[in-house]
Motif scaffolding. Sequence first.
Motif, PDB file in Angstrom:
ATOM      1  N   GLN A  59       1.520  15.939   7.845  1.00 30.01           N
ATOM      2  CA  GLN A  59       2.100  14.641   7.583  1.00 30.01           C
ATOM      3  C   GLN A  59       1.434  13.877   6.317  1.00 30.01           C
ATOM      4  OE1 GLN A  59       2.005  12.521  11.263  1.00 30.01           O
ATOM      5  NE2 GLN A  59       3.480  10.976  10.397  1.00 30.01           N
ATOM      6  N   TYR A  60       0.054  13.794   6.250  1.00 29.64           N
ATOM      7  CA  TYR A  60      -0.462  13.067   5.122  1.00 29.64           C
ATOM      8  C   TYR A  60      -1.272  13.872   4.195  1.00 29.64           C
ATOM      9  CZ  TYR A  60       0.074   9.748   8.898  1.00 29.64           C
ATOM     10  OH  TYR A  60       0.718   8.831   9.869  1.00 29.64           O
ATOM     11  N   SER A  61      -0.788  14.028   2.827  1.00 28.74           N
ATOM     12  CA  SER A  61      -1.704  14.920   2.223  1.00 28.74           C
ATOM     13  C   SER A  61      -2.612  14.010   1.312  1.00 28.74           C
ATOM     14  CB  SER A  61      -0.288  15.659   1.089  1.00 28.74           C
ATOM     15  OG  SER A  61       0.022  14.526  -0.097  1.00 28.74           O
ATOM     16  N   ILE A  62      -3.459  14.818   0.786  1.00 24.54           N
ATOM     17  CA  ILE A  62      -4.379  14.136  -0.208  1.00 24.54           C
ATOM     18  C   ILE A  62      -3.896  13.671  -1.432  1.00 24.54           C
ATOM     19  CG2 ILE A  62      -6.669  14.699  -1.468  1.00 24.54           C
ATOM     20  CD1 ILE A  62      -7.179  14.627   1.442  1.00 24.54           C
ATOM     21  N   LEU A  63      -2.827  14.340  -2.052  1.00 22.24           N
ATOM     22  CA  LEU A  63      -2.221  13.966  -3.031  1.00 22.24           C
ATOM     23  C   LEU A  63      -1.612  12.721  -2.685  1.00 22.24           C
ATOM     24  CD1 LEU A  63      -0.583  17.279  -4.507  1.00 22.24           C
ATOM     25  CD2 LEU A  63      -2.798  16.083  -5.426  1.00 22.24           C
ATOM     26  N   ASP A  64      -0.840  12.486  -1.741  1.00 18.97           N
ATOM     27  CA  ASP A  64      -0.214  11.136  -1.594  1.00 18.97           C
ATOM     28  C   ASP A  64      -1.465  10.097  -1.336  1.00 18.97           C
ATOM     29  OD1 ASP A  64       2.248  12.333  -1.233  1.00 18.97           O
ATOM     30  OD2 ASP A  64       2.096  12.656   0.840  1.00 18.97           O
ATOM     31  N   CYS A  65      -2.360  10.204  -0.849  1.00 16.12           N
ATOM     32  CA  CYS A  65      -3.569   9.394  -0.841  1.00 16.12           C
ATOM     33  C   CYS A  65      -3.941   8.973  -2.075  1.00 16.12           C
ATOM     34  CB  CYS A  65      -4.587   9.951   0.136  1.00 16.12           C
ATOM     35  SG  CYS A  65      -4.173   9.953   1.931  1.00 16.12           S
ATOM     36  N   VAL A  66      -4.289   9.853  -2.863  1.00 14.98           N
ATOM     37  CA  VAL A  66      -4.752   9.726  -4.362  1.00 14.98           C
ATOM     38  C   VAL A  66      -3.525   8.745  -5.037  1.00 14.98           C
ATOM     39  CG1 VAL A  66      -5.467  10.737  -6.549  1.00 14.98           C
ATOM     40  CG2 VAL A  66      -6.135  11.737  -4.208  1.00 14.98           C
ATOM     41  N   LYS A  67      -2.395   8.924  -4.868  1.00 12.78           N
ATOM     42  CA  LYS A  67      -1.354   8.150  -5.641  1.00 12.78           C
ATOM     43  C   LYS A  67      -1.499   6.945  -5.211  1.00 12.78           C
ATOM     44  CE  LYS A  67       1.852  12.097  -6.273  1.00 12.78           C
ATOM     45  NZ  LYS A  67       3.260  12.625  -5.733  1.00 12.78           N
ATOM     46  N   ILE A  68      -1.727   6.681  -3.810  1.00 13.16           N
ATOM     47  CA  ILE A  68      -1.728   5.307  -3.513  1.00 13.16           C
ATOM     48  C   ILE A  68      -3.232   4.653  -3.979  1.00 13.16           C
ATOM     49  CG2 ILE A  68      -2.103   3.866  -1.458  1.00 13.16           C
ATOM     50  CD1 ILE A  68      -0.423   5.984   0.150  1.00 13.16           C
ATOM     51  N   LEU A  69      -4.204   5.259  -4.007  1.00 11.66           N
ATOM     52  CA  LEU A  69      -5.158   4.817  -4.502  1.00 11.66           C
ATOM     53  C   LEU A  69      -5.388   4.441  -6.076  1.00 11.66           C
ATOM     54  CD1 LEU A  69      -7.978   6.679  -2.451  1.00 11.66           C
ATOM     55  CD2 LEU A  69      -7.454   4.293  -2.082  1.00 11.66           C
ATOM     56  N   LYS A  70      -4.540   5.461  -6.787  1.00  9.54           N
ATOM     57  CA  LYS A  70      -4.529   5.257  -8.057  1.00  9.54           C
ATOM     58  C   LYS A  70      -3.572   3.908  -8.340  1.00  9.54           C
ATOM     59  CE  LYS A  70      -4.849   9.666 -10.406  1.00  9.54           C
ATOM     60  NZ  LYS A  70      -4.134  10.696 -10.806  1.00  9.54           N
ATOM     61  N   SER A  71      -2.495   3.711  -7.846  1.00  9.24           N
ATOM     62  CA  SER A  71      -1.557   2.687  -7.906  1.00  9.24           C
ATOM     63  C   SER A  71      -2.562   1.421  -7.508  1.00  9.24           C
ATOM     64  CB  SER A  71      -0.588   2.749  -6.853  1.00  9.24           C
ATOM     65  OG  SER A  71       0.257   1.643  -6.902  1.00  9.24           O
ATOM     66  N   VAL A  72      -3.120   1.180  -6.410  1.00 13.41           N
ATOM     67  CA  VAL A  72      -4.071   0.085  -6.147  1.00 13.41           C
ATOM     68  C   VAL A  72      -5.070  -0.304  -7.289  1.00 13.41           C
ATOM     69  CG1 VAL A  72      -5.619  -1.026  -4.584  1.00 13.41           C
ATOM     70  CG2 VAL A  72      -3.659   0.321  -3.663  1.00 13.41           C
ATOM     71  N   LYS A  73      -5.524   0.928  -7.928  1.00 13.75           N
ATOM     72  CA  LYS A  73      -6.725   0.585  -8.864  1.00 13.75           C
ATOM     73  C   LYS A  73      -6.062   0.190 -10.039  1.00 13.75           C
ATOM     74  CE  LYS A  73      -9.970   3.038 -11.880  1.00 13.75           C
ATOM     75  NZ  LYS A  73     -10.330   4.297 -12.532  1.00 13.75           N
ATOM     76  N   GLU A  74      -4.660   0.572 -10.505  1.00 12.61           N
ATOM     77  CA  GLU A  74      -4.034   0.391 -11.859  1.00 12.61           C
ATOM     78  C   GLU A  74      -3.436  -1.254 -11.654  1.00 12.61           C
ATOM     79  OE1 GLU A  74      -1.118   3.446 -11.855  1.00 12.61           O
ATOM     80  OE2 GLU A  74      -2.344   4.824 -12.765  1.00 12.61           O
ATOM     81  N   GLU A  75      -3.309  -1.670 -10.445  1.00  9.54           N
ATOM     82  CA  GLU A  75      -2.773  -3.131  -9.974  1.00  9.54           C
ATOM     83  C   GLU A  75      -4.073  -3.873 -10.132  1.00  9.54           C
ATOM     84  OE1 GLU A  75      -0.694  -3.064  -6.284  1.00  9.54           O
ATOM     85  OE2 GLU A  75       0.780  -1.766  -7.045  1.00  9.54           O
ATOM     86  N   GLY A  76      -5.224  -3.394 -10.153  1.00  8.12           N
ATOM     87  CA  GLY A  76      -6.551  -4.164 -10.581  1.00  8.12           C
ATOM     88  C   GLY A  76      -7.184  -4.533  -9.163  1.00  8.12           C
TER      89      GLY A  76
END
Length: 104
Positions: A49-66
Amino acid sequence: MGEKVTKDKTKVGTASTMRNTLERLVQAGEGHDEIEKAENTVMFHVHEQYSILDCVKILKSVKEEGFLDGQQFSYALEMLKDENNIILLMSLKYSTSALVEWII
């Protein structure tokens, strides 16, 4: 002769006790195997249901947003080694502030 009878009874009692102890150990081992199988099934569904890739995408997005710096991002990636953290992260993905507070 009285001693031999006592010793024989002791041996029989000891063998019976050992057999009972071994049976309980086998039952405990089998119970542990069933628990481990159930945990593996749950973790399979978590990863399905929850892939590591999805989690990393979310974290990258949060990082890119500062909202996360490099060190916080790395810490969050380390947190993904625990399946419970994957579930938490995916549960918080729609609330950036809650996600960041959980990581920090």
